[in-house]
Design a protein around this motif. Sequence first.
Motif, PDB file in Angstrom:
ATOM      1  N   TYR A  41       0.785  -1.231   0.000  1.00 53.26           N
ATOM      2  CA  TYR A  41       0.000   0.000   0.000  1.00 53.26           C
ATOM      3  C   TYR A  41       0.818   1.283   0.000  1.00 53.26           C
ATOM      4  N   CYS A  42       2.130   1.190  -0.147  1.00 50.65           N
ATOM      5  CA  CYS A  42       2.929   2.417  -0.125  1.00 50.65           C
ATOM      6  C   CYS A  42       2.607   3.347  -1.291  1.00 50.65           C
ATOM      7  N   VAL A  43       2.046   2.815  -2.379  1.00 48.72           N
ATOM      8  CA  VAL A  43       1.734   3.670  -3.530  1.00 48.72           C
ATOM      9  C   VAL A  43       0.416   4.421  -3.369  1.00 48.72           C
ATOM     10  N   GLN A  44      -0.400   4.029  -2.400  1.00 43.81           N
ATOM     11  CA  GLN A  44      -1.747   4.600  -2.301  1.00 43.81           C
ATOM     12  C   GLN A  44      -1.764   6.119  -2.142  1.00 43.81           C
ATOM     13  N   PRO A  45      -0.919   6.721  -1.284  1.00 43.20           N
ATOM     14  CA  PRO A  45      -0.936   8.185  -1.185  1.00 43.20           C
ATOM     15  C   PRO A  45      -0.364   8.887  -2.420  1.00 43.20           C
ATOM     16  N   LEU A  46       0.247   8.115  -3.318  1.00 37.82           N
ATOM     17  CA  LEU A  46       0.911   8.699  -4.479  1.00 37.82           C
ATOM     18  C   LEU A  46      -0.011   8.842  -5.687  1.00 37.82           C
ATOM     19  N   PHE A  47      -1.268   8.421  -5.570  1.00 33.06           N
ATOM     20  CA  PHE A  47      -2.165   8.495  -6.718  1.00 33.06           C
ATOM     21  C   PHE A  47      -2.264   9.906  -7.299  1.00 33.06           C
TER      22      PHE A  47
END
Length: 412
Positions: A41-47
Amino acid sequence: MNDGTPTQTAAETYLERGTTIYRRVSLAFLAAGIVTFANLYCVQPLFPIFSARFQLTPALSSLSLSVTTFILSVSLPIAAWISDVWGRKPVMVTSLGTSSALGIIAAICPSFTSLLVVRALQGLTLAGLPAVAMAYLSEEVAPRGLGYAMGLYISGNSIGGLLGRICISFLADHFSWRIGILVFGTVSLFLSLYFWRSLPKSRHFTPQTTSPSSALQAFREALRDRGLICLYLIGALLMGGFVCLYNYIGFRLLAPPYRLSQSLVGMLFIVYIAGTFSSSWMGRLADRIGRKRVLLANVLLMGGGAAITLLPNLFWIVIGMTVFTFGFFGGHSTASSWVGRRAVHARAQASSLYLLFYYVGSSVGGSLGGFFWSSGGWPGTVGMILISNLCAVILSIALTRIPPVAHTSTRS
């Protein structure tokens, strides 16, 4: 033939709560949960960053997560089958090590397409840990301590999700998203080494030489029980709503009237602490008063929290996210440990099927939520979450009317 040497009975070899080895195993799975969810889930804030950098819609940017969870979900039955032959610990160790290495590779991907390829491979390798973890704990831990051990493992999931989102948001603001992913891949390698050194070999697992047809038969057995099917569907619905909220809350809070920075949006994920507490506390509560009541209560809490986020004040949005997260992790902890207790023979297959539904729910809910966000804003997104939650309530009520299987207690 007994030669007079003292031997342990089968009951004495189960891991009892309060012992040193029980604590060591629990901490190992805490670390494993951190590795799995931090990388997942590390990419989730990067959307929003991906949308701006690669000229993508919100729904397309969410593919960096959805493709990973989807590949993970369809790989779970394969990982469970391999673990029946190869062993529980080797599969989990390989899963953590390779997914951590792929996390480092993801940091240097030159395009969004190449990032999706690496994230898909990461979904394939990540499957080995969640597919086997519940089976290992159910096989090795004494029943009266299973709820707490499972809850601590899921606490690791929430801590990993928390650290992944907060730290990568901070690093993306002050350095770059690539640095953030690189840091997590490196830390994950060290935690994977700790897991390998700390986890004892299985004592109650016997390797099996199974053909594909016999493996399919085991999965069919895990699909015969109505109670397990309800649990699979509840996991999918709860996870779909959970990922939907966290996928698109950043778009809402980065925009007017809030205009929060990426770091501040990431800091809001600190409400994951509520999930860390909820999963272990609810696990103990379920051991004491029964899973049926605890599961339904958490599903209702989750829906109430989602509804609170409709209020425009930032304070109430955070309160709603906290209640929502508390209910989700409590519900997931209860449902997942219930699967391990309810499955009679095909335990690994039942656990992997629960997680297959769980991560398919994540993929579908996460991406479908983008269309609700684009067409209806935050009310549309919450509307989708509440519909999923209502279906989970109906299934939870139906589950209370299904009798426990023979080997479970009356509090199943």
